[in-house]
Design a protein around this motif. Structure first.
Motif, PDB file in Angstrom:
ATOM      1  N   LEU A  25      59.791  50.677  -4.468  1.00 21.15           N
ATOM      2  CA  LEU A  25      58.821  49.667  -4.070  1.00 21.15           C
ATOM      3  C   LEU A  25      57.902  49.383  -5.250  1.00 21.15           C
ATOM      4  O   LEU A  25      57.338  50.308  -5.846  1.00 21.15           O
ATOM      5  CB  LEU A  25      57.980  50.142  -2.886  1.00 21.15           C
ATOM      6  N   LEU A  26      57.779  48.123  -5.586  1.00 16.40           N
ATOM      7  CA  LEU A  26      56.839  47.700  -6.618  1.00 16.40           C
ATOM      8  C   LEU A  26      55.703  46.962  -5.935  1.00 16.40           C
ATOM      9  O   LEU A  26      55.904  45.909  -5.330  1.00 16.40           O
ATOM     10  CB  LEU A  26      57.521  46.790  -7.634  1.00 16.40           C
ATOM     11  N   MET A  27      54.508  47.534  -6.000  1.00 17.68           N
ATOM     12  CA  MET A  27      53.320  46.929  -5.401  1.00 17.68           C
ATOM     13  C   MET A  27      52.588  46.129  -6.470  1.00 17.68           C
ATOM     14  O   MET A  27      52.317  46.648  -7.564  1.00 17.68           O
ATOM     15  CB  MET A  27      52.382  48.002  -4.843  1.00 17.68           C
ATOM     16  N   THR A  28      52.266  44.896  -6.150  1.00 16.98           N
ATOM     17  CA  THR A  28      51.536  44.051  -7.093  1.00 16.98           C
ATOM     18  C   THR A  28      50.256  43.528  -6.461  1.00 16.98           C
ATOM     19  O   THR A  28      50.161  43.352  -5.238  1.00 16.98           O
ATOM     20  CB  THR A  28      52.399  42.857  -7.540  1.00 16.98           C
ATOM     21  N   VAL A  29      49.274  43.289  -7.299  1.00 20.29           N
ATOM     22  CA  VAL A  29      48.007  42.674  -6.884  1.00 20.29           C
ATOM     23  C   VAL A  29      47.760  41.500  -7.817  1.00 20.29           C
ATOM     24  O   VAL A  29      47.719  41.666  -9.035  1.00 20.29           O
ATOM     25  CB  VAL A  29      46.834  43.675  -6.962  1.00 20.29           C
ATOM     26  N   ASP A  30      47.634  40.335  -7.254  1.00 18.58           N
ATOM     27  CA  ASP A  30      47.479  39.107  -8.047  1.00 18.58           C
ATOM     28  C   ASP A  30      48.611  38.956  -9.060  1.00 18.58           C
ATOM     29  O   ASP A  30      48.408  38.511 -10.190  1.00 18.58           O
ATOM     30  CB  ASP A  30      46.125  39.100  -8.767  1.00 18.58           C
ATOM     31  N   GLY A  31      49.811  39.377  -8.649  1.00 15.30           N
ATOM     32  CA  GLY A  31      50.980  39.219  -9.503  1.00 15.30           C
ATOM     33  C   GLY A  31      51.146  40.282 -10.567  1.00 15.30           C
ATOM     34  O   GLY A  31      52.113  40.263 -11.322  1.00 15.30           O
ATOM     35  N   LYS A  32      50.214  41.247 -10.638  1.00 16.85           N
ATOM     36  CA  LYS A  32      50.289  42.295 -11.653  1.00 16.85           C
ATOM     37  C   LYS A  32      50.731  43.614 -11.019  1.00 16.85           C
ATOM     38  O   LYS A  32      50.254  43.978  -9.941  1.00 16.85           O
ATOM     39  CB  LYS A  32      48.935  42.471 -12.339  1.00 16.85           C
ATOM     40  N   PRO A  33      51.635  44.353 -11.666  1.00 17.21           N
ATOM     41  CA  PRO A  33      52.082  45.640 -11.128  1.00 17.21           C
ATOM     42  C   PRO A  33      50.910  46.599 -10.941  1.00 17.21           C
ATOM     43  O   PRO A  33      50.095  46.785 -11.851  1.00 17.21           O
ATOM     44  CB  PRO A  33      53.046  46.151 -12.197  1.00 17.21           C
ATOM     45  N   ASP A  34      50.825  47.179  -9.759  1.00 18.10           N
ATOM     46  CA  ASP A  34      49.750  48.110  -9.448  1.00 18.10           C
ATOM     47  C   ASP A  34      50.273  49.518  -9.176  1.00 18.10           C
ATOM     48  O   ASP A  34      49.661  50.498  -9.590  1.00 18.10           O
ATOM     49  CB  ASP A  34      48.969  47.623  -8.227  1.00 18.10           C
ATOM     50  N   THR A  35      51.395  49.600  -8.482  1.00 13.38           N
ATOM     51  CA  THR A  35      51.938  50.893  -8.071  1.00 13.38           C
ATOM     52  C   THR A  35      53.455  50.818  -7.960  1.00 13.38           C
ATOM     53  O   THR A  35      53.992  49.820  -7.486  1.00 13.38           O
ATOM     54  CB  THR A  35      51.370  51.318  -6.697  1.00 13.38           C
ATOM     55  N   VAL A  36      54.107  51.874  -8.383  1.00 13.07           N
ATOM     56  CA  VAL A  36      55.536  52.045  -8.131  1.00 13.07           C
ATOM     57  C   VAL A  36      55.694  53.246  -7.213  1.00 13.07           C
ATOM     58  O   VAL A  36      55.096  54.303  -7.443  1.00 13.07           O
ATOM     59  CB  VAL A  36      56.322  52.261  -9.438  1.00 13.07           C
ATOM     60  N   PHE A  37      56.485  53.059  -6.162  1.00 12.21           N
ATOM     61  CA  PHE A  37      56.748  54.143  -5.211  1.00 12.21           C
ATOM     62  C   PHE A  37      58.253  54.297  -5.094  1.00 12.21           C
ATOM     63  O   PHE A  37      58.967  53.336  -4.828  1.00 12.21           O
ATOM     64  CB  PHE A  37      56.148  53.818  -3.840  1.00 12.21           C
ATOM     65  N   GLN A  38      58.734  55.529  -5.311  1.00 10.60           N
ATOM     66  CA  GLN A  38      60.166  55.788  -5.211  1.00 10.60           C
ATOM     67  C   GLN A  38      60.391  57.133  -4.542  1.00 10.60           C
ATOM     68  O   GLN A  38      59.582  58.063  -4.706  1.00 10.60           O
ATOM     69  CB  GLN A  38      60.830  55.756  -6.586  1.00 10.60           C
ATOM     70  N   VAL A  39      61.475  57.228  -3.790  1.00 12.88           N
ATOM     71  CA  VAL A  39      61.761  58.467  -3.069  1.00 12.88           C
ATOM     72  C   VAL A  39      63.128  59.017  -3.452  1.00 12.88           C
ATOM     73  O   VAL A  39      64.004  58.290  -3.908  1.00 12.88           O
ATOM     74  CB  VAL A  39      61.711  58.244  -1.535  1.00 12.88           C
ATOM     75  N   GLU A  40      63.267  60.327  -3.264  1.00 12.06           N
ATOM     76  CA  GLU A  40      64.557  60.994  -3.360  1.00 12.06           C
ATOM     77  C   GLU A  40      64.888  61.496  -1.961  1.00 12.06           C
ATOM     78  O   GLU A  40      64.027  62.037  -1.260  1.00 12.06           O
ATOM     79  CB  GLU A  40      64.501  62.156  -4.348  1.00 12.06           C
ATOM     80  N   VAL A  41      66.131  61.309  -1.547  1.00 12.58           N
ATOM     81  CA  VAL A  41      66.538  61.556  -0.176  1.00 12.58           C
ATOM     82  C   VAL A  41      67.593  62.647  -0.108  1.00 12.58           C
ATOM     83  O   VAL A  41      68.485  62.727  -0.956  1.00 12.58           O
ATOM     84  CB  VAL A  41      67.101  60.256   0.453  1.00 12.58           C
ATOM     85  N   GLY A  42      67.503  63.477   0.904  1.00 15.20           N
ATOM     86  CA  GLY A  42      68.507  64.502   1.148  1.00 15.20           C
ATOM     87  C   GLY A  42      68.507  64.861   2.619  1.00 15.20           C
ATOM     88  O   GLY A  42      67.443  64.999   3.233  1.00 15.20           O
ATOM     89  N   GLY A  43      69.682  64.959   3.210  1.00 12.23           N
ATOM     90  CA  GLY A  43      69.753  65.307   4.623  1.00 12.23           C
ATOM     91  C   GLY A  43      69.154  64.263   5.545  1.00 12.23           C
ATOM     92  O   GLY A  43      68.692  64.597   6.649  1.00 12.23           O
ATOM     93  N   GLY A  44      69.124  63.012   5.079  1.00 15.34           N
ATOM     94  CA  GLY A  44      68.620  61.939   5.927  1.00 15.34           C
ATOM     95  C   GLY A  44      67.114  61.825   5.975  1.00 15.34           C
ATOM     96  O   GLY A  44      66.576  61.025   6.764  1.00 15.34           O
ATOM     97  N   VAL A  45      66.393  62.588   5.151  1.00 22.21           N
ATOM     98  CA  VAL A  45      64.933  62.518   5.107  1.00 22.21           C
ATOM     99  C   VAL A  45      64.459  62.479   3.660  1.00 22.21           C
ATOM    100  O   VAL A  45      65.208  62.798   2.733  1.00 22.21           O
ATOM    101  CB  VAL A  45      64.270  63.718   5.835  1.00 22.21           C
TER     102      VAL A  45
END
Length: 299
Positions: free
Chosen positions: A255-275
């Motif tokens: 997920l790339l979160m932007t504010v006024d078109g500028k990158p604010d936060t990157v959120f990424q997950v690693e998954v195992g066992g369905g969670v």
């Protein structure tokens, strides 16, 4: 060799050189600096005796990256909070047609693997990157590092064991990661703590990197309850004009979160066992600026 040929040969190999440098250094600007220095040395070199331009260029890039990594490692000791690699947009697409090769490249550029590579020595990291990510022959790696074939094989074995022992065992299926990321976003933005906790492994870990330049935890957060409560609170306090988009970063959905078109936060997950087993949040503005532009092809 004409000037046009010199340039064409370099540009043809730029994706590989950039990929090697980034996996060695974890930062786009440092990787680009190394590749630029490689170009300067290539353009000024005596090339009559160069039979394998790619091997020659990789040798220069690797040695420059090792030198820079040794300098960077001392600086990272004073980094504020956890350090994560700079996220990069990855699109292997038609440039890498083999599915198995795409999987290897995606794994070798993942945040989880790059974090583990930080614990290797510069030489071990170089051998691992060249061998495991790009499949270079031992003899070619030995020539690049000015080491014997036997020494390189020993370094490769030690580095591979180290990475395998410390690399989390995650589900690399991008479709699974994407679905869980989307469900996470819906639960967090809706303030549904119970649903969010259900998506998290009991021992989930949240790692945030702000470099002290943005609001983010400076320590690891563990357990589903603590991570869930933190993420719900963050989502509820988020800027009303923040927009979220699903993008491919470091070989997987994010997920790339932007504010006024500028990158604010990157959120990424690693998954195992369905969670969700591990979540990464990157808020250091220095590491997000590069997402504004289209970068080189990241192999």
């Amino acid at each position: 060799m004409t000037a046009d040929t010199v340039t064409d040969l370099f540009e043809a190999n730029r994706p590989v050189l950039t990929g090697v440098a980034y996996r060695m250094l974890g930062r786009v600007a440092d990787a680009e600096d190394v590749v630029q220095e490689t170009w300067l040395r290539w353009s000024a070199a005596e090339r009559e005796g160069v039979r394998e331009p790619r091997a020659f260029l990789v040798r220069i890039t690797t040695r420059l990256a090792i030198d820079r990594l040794r300098h960077l490692q001392s600086r990272r000791e004073s980094y504020v909070g956890p350090w994560l690699p700079e996220p990069v947009a990855t699109d292997f697409g038609p440039s890498v047609r083999d599915v198995a090769e795409q999987a290897v490249l995606a794994d070798s550029v993942s945040l989880a693997v790059l974090v583990v590579l930080e614990s290797l020595s510069p030489l071990e990291r170089a051998v691992f990157v060249l061998r495991e990510a790009f499949g270079f022959p031992y003899a070619e790696i030995a020539d690049a590092l000015d080491r014997s074939d036997a020494a390189v094989r020993q370094l490769a074995g030690r580095a591979k064991r180290h990475v395998e022992e410390r690399k989390p065992r995650y589900d690399v299926d991008p479709a699974v990661r994407r679905r869980l990321t989307e469900r996470f976003l819906a639960a967090a933005s809706g303030g549904d703590l119970e649903q969010l906790i259900a998506l998290l492994a009991p021992d989930v870990r949240l790692v945030s990197d702000s470099g002290g330049k943005s609001k983010a935890p400076r320590r690891l957060i563990e357990t589903a309850d603590k991570v869930g409560r933190f993420l719900v609170a963050v989502a509820q306090e988020g800027a009303s004009d923040m927009e979220a988009a699903m993008v491919e970063l470091n070989g997987g959905p994010a997920l790339l979160m932007t504010v006024d078109g500028k990158p604010d936060t990157v959120f990424q997950v690693e998954v195992g066992g369905g969670v969700i087993q591990r979540a990464y949040i990157i808020r250091n503005p220095d590491k997000l600026a590069g997402l504004l532009r289209v970068g080189p092809s990241w192999r």
